[in-house]
Write a protein that holds these residues in place. Structure first.
Motif, mmCIF file in Angstrom:
data_model
loop_
_atom_site.group_PDB
_atom_site.id
_atom_site.type_symbol
_atom_site.label_atom_id
_atom_site.label_comp_id
_atom_site.label_asym_id
_atom_site.label_seq_id
_atom_site.Cartn_x
_atom_site.Cartn_y
_atom_site.Cartn_z
ATOM 1 N N UNK A 115 58.822 83.836 17.532
ATOM 2 C CA UNK A 115 60.288 83.700 17.562
ATOM 3 C C UNK A 115 60.741 82.425 16.862
ATOM 4 N N UNK A 116 60.042 81.313 17.124
ATOM 5 C CA UNK A 116 60.399 80.030 16.496
ATOM 6 C C UNK A 116 60.167 80.104 14.986
ATOM 7 N N UNK A 117 59.056 80.739 14.577
ATOM 8 C CA UNK A 117 58.744 80.861 13.143
ATOM 9 C C UNK A 117 59.807 81.661 12.405
ATOM 10 N N UNK A 150 53.444 72.827 12.646
ATOM 11 C CA UNK A 150 53.449 72.676 14.109
ATOM 12 C C UNK A 150 54.714 73.336 14.672
ATOM 13 N N UNK A 151 54.551 74.048 15.772
ATOM 14 C CA UNK A 151 55.643 74.799 16.386
ATOM 15 C C UNK A 151 56.009 74.187 17.734
ATOM 16 N N UNK A 152 57.308 73.977 17.931
ATOM 17 C CA UNK A 152 57.784 73.357 19.173
ATOM 18 C C UNK A 152 58.863 74.234 19.822
ATOM 19 N N UNK A 153 58.859 74.259 21.146
ATOM 20 C CA UNK A 153 59.832 75.003 21.931
ATOM 21 C C UNK A 153 60.726 74.017 22.676
ATOM 22 N N UNK A 154 62.041 74.237 22.595
ATOM 23 C CA UNK A 154 62.961 73.385 23.352
ATOM 24 C C UNK A 154 62.896 73.768 24.837
ATOM 25 N N UNK A 181 57.996 71.148 23.818
ATOM 26 C CA UNK A 181 56.627 71.495 24.201
ATOM 27 C C UNK A 181 55.973 72.154 22.992
ATOM 28 N N UNK A 182 54.781 71.668 22.623
ATOM 29 C CA UNK A 182 54.102 72.211 21.437
ATOM 30 C C UNK A 182 53.445 73.536 21.787
ATOM 31 N N UNK A 183 53.680 74.529 20.923
ATOM 32 C CA UNK A 183 53.120 75.870 21.163
ATOM 33 C C UNK A 183 52.316 76.348 19.955
#
Length: 590
Positions: A115-117, A150-154, A181-183
């Motif tokens: 989803x973030x990507x 790097x992927x991060x979630x709020x 938070x790193x995912x």
């Protein structure tokens, strides 16, 4: 009588929407009272049709999950509102309140990372005010290889809410860039999801709380472009009408003088030009049932467009009045089907058609048929994607019931009225028994080159405005300047009528008497140009991608452009029929 019917119809439709207005309800709250907050949907920012239910992603689920009952238009719009996990009680500030502590599994991480990507956003409604936010961010800084991203979630959301006395006026949402938070990796992660609420007083009155959503489209530089579009269109119209007035009227005047002179001097002198084919010009065309059905559908769509503009100009389609436009389209299309039946059957009977029942069936399916087939395919695609664009079975049944109980009976009633109207086709000259042979004509007088010429001018008058409409329908911009859009629409109708009349005259002057279908095709050719613009917009002006979004864009735009083809084709044909009757009424023919 007809005028009073139209007025009554507008009143009924406005009453129908009075219950849809989401800013019309008088929402007053006491301190500490719960204000309704609904989570709507999530989806890739650049793919407006590809949206999913909010809880398709592993967010914190509230204890009592409730689905909000939605109107027909809201469901068609892809809205699926459910109770959100946040509690934003009136005038109650909260600081770093924990919603839930959650262990994200590998599957959860894959869903969030995907989803973030894809740049997913979420949408909610707080007291009927829309709010958006992004789920996370991708850190690409200094990294050329996508595998190094790097992927991060709020995990912390801030709500800033403005109130005036006992009413909610505005809400803004922002994500905390420091609370991430790193995912990136598939390792289980413990996350604490939090939110902060701050209440602030404002002097903005409740009646103007939706104004901020309209401001983006009425900013000075936007208005400048819109007015430039209208000036450009007006110049096109003036040049075209000026050309027609000077050339056509002068040529016609010379023709009338010449034909009058020929009658006085030599009775047996051979006729040339458009007078020469007077015995064939009103010979009924081939496929008259299809032409009559196309005229019926085109007239209905033209009426539908006028009613939609009337509702827009009285303020029904204000920003985020969820589903109002879709409800209007379905209801007004159903109510105007009698116009299609009457127009098609009366014209078909004027052309001495005998099987009016078959003609009526053809009228009913000419536009609805392709639209239904397109819907079936796209709904299947949406079901396969588990997207909110997939209509529930109940909604499909409601639409079918409307079609069965309202659209079809009105179509039949209109057809019966059209058959019993006993109107005769008014031809000012008699038609000969055998058709004349059409002389060989150069290639540029063929149907396709003439359609290209006929469609280009009307399209050039509207293409600037088209971008803003596309950005609104297939993007996240808001379009509210309906008065300008209405002016552009009127210009489009005028240019289409004038260019079709001009091409019909040149066709008759070349002794080609088969003008019926040509005038319809030339008038409607702007629809093909608009579809060509769709290709340009998709590849050059948008970031849409994926099979679902691509099929939705080109599928539904094909239906819209087909509707434009029928509507403008009807305008072109009616203008040409009026013109041809006028010129042949003005001369004496044996």
């Amino acid at each position: 009588m007809e005028k009073s019917k139209a007025t009554l119809m507008v009143a009924v439709v406005i009453m129908l929407f009075s219950g849809v207005r989401s800013d019309g309800s008088d929402h007053r709250y006491k301190a500490g009272e719960q204000v309704p907050l609904y989570a709507n949907k999530v989806g890739p920012f650049h793919n407006p049709s590809e949206t999913y239910r909010y809880f398709d992603l592993p967010f914190c689920i509230p204890d009592h999950l409730k689905e909000k009952k939605e109107a027909l238009g809201e469901v068609l719009n892809g809205d699926r509102l459910v109770s959100a996990p946040y509690k934003l009680d009136f005038l109650v500030d909260k600081d770093s309140e924990v919603i839930c502590k959650k262990k994200l599994t590998k599957d959860d991480l894959v869903k969030f990372r995907d989803a973030v990507a894809k740049d997913y956003y979420f949408q909610m409604y707080y007291d009927d005010l829309p709010i958006w936010g992004f789920l996370g961010k991708v850190d690409k800084e200094g990294k050329l290889d996508p595998s190094e991203y790097k992927y991060y979630l709020y995990k912390h959301i801030h709500f800033d809410i403005f109130y005036n006395k006992d009413r909610v006026i505005e809400i803004n949402v922002r994500t905390d860039p420091n609370s991430l938070v790193e995912i990136t990796e598939d390792k289980e992660v413990d996350v604490e999801f939090m939110y902060t609420v701050k209440w602030k007083e404002t002097s903005t009155p409740f009646e103007k709380r939706m104004d901020k959503y309209s401001q983006s489209s009425s900013l000075p530089h936007h208005l400048e472009i819109h007015w430039f579009s209208i000036i450009n269109s007006c110049v096109t119209v003036l040049l075209l009408t000026g050309f027609l007035a000077t050339i056509l009227m002068r040529v016609l005047k010379n023709d009338f003088v010449k034909y009058a002179h020929d009658e006085e001097t030599a009775e047996d002198q051979e006729e040339t030009g458009w007078k020469y084919i007077h015995g064939d010009v009103f010979r009924f065309p081939k496929y008259k049932s299809v032409l009559a059905a196309a005229l019926g559908s085109g007239t209905q769509l033209f009426t539908l467009t006028i009613f939609i503009f009337l509702l827009a100009l009285v303020g029904v389609f204000y920003p985020y009045n969820r589903g109002a436009l879709f409800t209007a389209l379905v209801v007004i299309y159903a109510l105007t089907s009698g116009i299609a039946g009457y127009t098609a059957t009366s014209f078909y009977c004027q052309l001495e058609g005998s099987n009016w029942v078959r003609n009526l069936l053809l009228t009913g399916f000419l536009f609805c048929g392709p639209l239904f087939l397109t819907f079936c395919f796209l709904n299947t695609v949406a079901i396969a994607y588990h997207a909110t664009a997939a209509l529930p079975f109940g909604t499909i049944m409601v639409i079918l019931l409307i079609w069965t109980l309202v659209t079809s009976p009105l179509l039949v009633l209109g057809g019966i009225a059209g058959k019993n109207s006993k109107a005769e086709f008014q031809a000012p000259v008699r038609t000969t028994k055998y058709p004349r042979e059409i002389p060989p004509l150069p290639w540029y007088r063929g149907t396709v080159p003439q359609m290209a010429m006929a469609g280009f001018l009307p399209f050039s008058a509207i293409y600037i405005e088209l971008y803003y409409i596309f950005a609104s329908v297939w993007g996240h911009r808001i379009y509210t300047i309906y008065s300008i859009l209405f002016i552009v629409f009127i210009i489009l109708i005028i240019v289409t009528a004038f260019i079709t009349v001009a091409l019909t005259y040149f066709q008759l002057a070349a002794e080609d008497h088969e003008w019926w279908w040509r005038s319809f095709l030339c008038g409607g050719s702007t629809g093909l140009f608009i579809y060509g613009y769709c290709l340009y917009y998709y590849y050059a002006r948008s970031d849409m991608s994926g099979f679902m979004q691509t099929s939705f864009f080109f599928g539904y735009m094909a239906c819209i452009c087909y509707g434009f083809f029928l509507m403008l084709g009807t305008v072109g044909f009616r203008a040409s029929l009026f013109f041809v009757r006028h010129i042949y009424r003005s001369i004496k023919c044996e």
